[in-house]
Enzyme design. Structure first.
Site, PDB file in Angstrom:
ATOM      1  N   GLU A  76       0.832  -1.203   0.000  1.00  0.00           N
ATOM      2  CA  GLU A  76       0.000   0.000   0.000  1.00  0.00           C
ATOM      3  C   GLU A  76       0.868   1.254   0.000  1.00  0.00           C
ATOM      4  O   GLU A  76       1.852   1.343   0.724  1.00  0.00           O
ATOM      5  CB  GLU A  76      -0.912   0.012   1.226  1.00  0.00           C
ATOM      6  CG  GLU A  76      -1.873  -1.167   1.298  1.00  0.00           C
ATOM      7  CD  GLU A  76      -2.965  -1.098   0.232  1.00  0.00           C
ATOM      8  OE1 GLU A  76      -3.157  -0.019  -0.362  1.00  0.00           O
ATOM      9  OE2 GLU A  76      -3.623  -2.130  -0.006  1.00  0.00           O
ATOM     10  N   ARG A  86     -17.604  -0.778   7.218  1.00  0.00           N
ATOM     11  CA  ARG A  86     -18.763  -1.405   6.567  1.00  0.00           C
ATOM     12  C   ARG A  86     -19.343  -2.526   7.416  1.00  0.00           C
ATOM     13  O   ARG A  86     -20.532  -2.817   7.344  1.00  0.00           O
ATOM     14  CB  ARG A  86     -18.352  -1.923   5.188  1.00  0.00           C
ATOM     15  CG  ARG A  86     -19.492  -2.512   4.367  1.00  0.00           C
ATOM     16  CD  ARG A  86     -19.033  -2.869   2.966  1.00  0.00           C
ATOM     17  NE  ARG A  86     -17.920  -3.798   2.955  1.00  0.00           N
ATOM     18  CZ  ARG A  86     -18.036  -5.119   3.072  1.00  0.00           C
ATOM     19  NH1 ARG A  86     -19.235  -5.672   3.232  1.00  0.00           N
ATOM     20  NH2 ARG A  86     -16.970  -5.903   3.030  1.00  0.00           N
ATOM     21  N   CYS A 139      -7.478  -2.328   8.692  1.00  0.00           N
ATOM     22  CA  CYS A 139      -6.200  -2.315   7.968  1.00  0.00           C
ATOM     23  C   CYS A 139      -5.707  -0.891   7.745  1.00  0.00           C
ATOM     24  O   CYS A 139      -4.557  -0.557   8.034  1.00  0.00           O
ATOM     25  CB  CYS A 139      -6.344  -3.045   6.631  1.00  0.00           C
ATOM     26  SG  CYS A 139      -6.444  -4.844   6.759  1.00  0.00           S
ATOM     27  N   HIS A 163      -1.160  -5.705   1.721  1.00  0.00           N
ATOM     28  CA  HIS A 163      -2.343  -6.560   1.702  1.00  0.00           C
ATOM     29  C   HIS A 163      -2.035  -7.859   0.962  1.00  0.00           C
ATOM     30  O   HIS A 163      -1.387  -7.845  -0.092  1.00  0.00           O
ATOM     31  CB  HIS A 163      -3.511  -5.861   1.003  1.00  0.00           C
ATOM     32  CG  HIS A 163      -4.425  -5.145   1.948  1.00  0.00           C
ATOM     33  ND1 HIS A 163      -4.688  -3.795   1.866  1.00  0.00           N
ATOM     34  CD2 HIS A 163      -5.152  -5.604   3.012  1.00  0.00           C
ATOM     35  CE1 HIS A 163      -5.533  -3.444   2.820  1.00  0.00           C
ATOM     36  NE2 HIS A 163      -5.818  -4.524   3.533  1.00  0.00           N
TER      37      HIS A 163
END
Length: 209
Positions: A76, A86, A139, A163
């Site tokens: 990332e 979510r 994360c 990831h």
């Protein structure tokens, strides 16, 4: 050199998390790597990360997490200062539209050489690409929190986030996945690239959307 490599506990109803399994594999075959499992809890993940840094005094920190739906290992590049969950975390909390660090910068860039890391992963036969979003769940919270810690309290450290895809046993046939052993190989490549690269590769790795 000491490398702190973190992975996450299982979450979202899964019985496993490939980021932690891969981190454990890497630590099991390298004397320079200490693996620590982080909780998938907004209230506990960053205190656990700080405690691990203080306990082990690493020279490099690589945090790993699971990205379901991806079929590549993705270092990332940027963490953003927002949590928008979510689904609830493992403690049942579901914060929406709150900052990771109140008053912190809008974003932090990794200090890992992500393009060199991608090249190193691909050289070992594992699919990889640079990612420009770590999501808005735990994360990203850990990624942003790590970079904030490095910017404020541990300026001599380098670090970032990677990831890994779900493991094959977690998904239905035909859905994106990667064997945990391959994810471990990729994490080792990231570590080696970070330990040997002072300036990232100047190659195109952007996206059009």
């Amino acid at each position: 050199m000491t490398v702190l490599l973190t992975g996450f506990a299982p979450f979202g109803g899964s019985a496993t998390n490939p980021s932690w399994r891969a981190a454990g594999l890497v630590a099991g075959r390298r004397d320079d790597v200490v693996a620590v499992e982080l909780p998938v809890e907004f209230g506990a993940s960053l205190p656990a990360l700080r405690a691990a840094i203080e306990a082990h005094g690493p020279d490099l920190v690589v945090c790993a997490g699971e990205a379901g739906g991806r079929d590549e290992v993705t270092p990332e590049r940027v963490a953003i200062n927002v949590v928008d969950a979510r689904i609830p975390d493992n403690a049942g909390r579901q914060p929406v539209d709150v900052p990771v660090v109140a008053g912190g910068p809008a974003a932090y860039f990794t200090t890992l050489p992500v393009k060199a890391a991608v090249a190193a992963i691909q050289a070992r036969g594992v699919p990889a690409a640079v990612s420009y979003t770590a999501g808005t769940y735990v994360c990203n919270q850990v990624f942003y929190g790590l970079m904030h810690l490095l910017a404020t309290d541990f300026p001599a450290l380098r670090g970032g986030f990677v990831h890994v895809p779900s493991a094959p046993e977690q998904v239905a046939c035909g859905e994106p996945a990667l064997a945990v052993e391959e994810s471990a190989t990729a994490l080792e490549a990231v570590i080696d690239a970070a330990l040997t690269t002072s300036e990232d590769l100047h190659v195109a790795a952007g996206t059009l959307n």
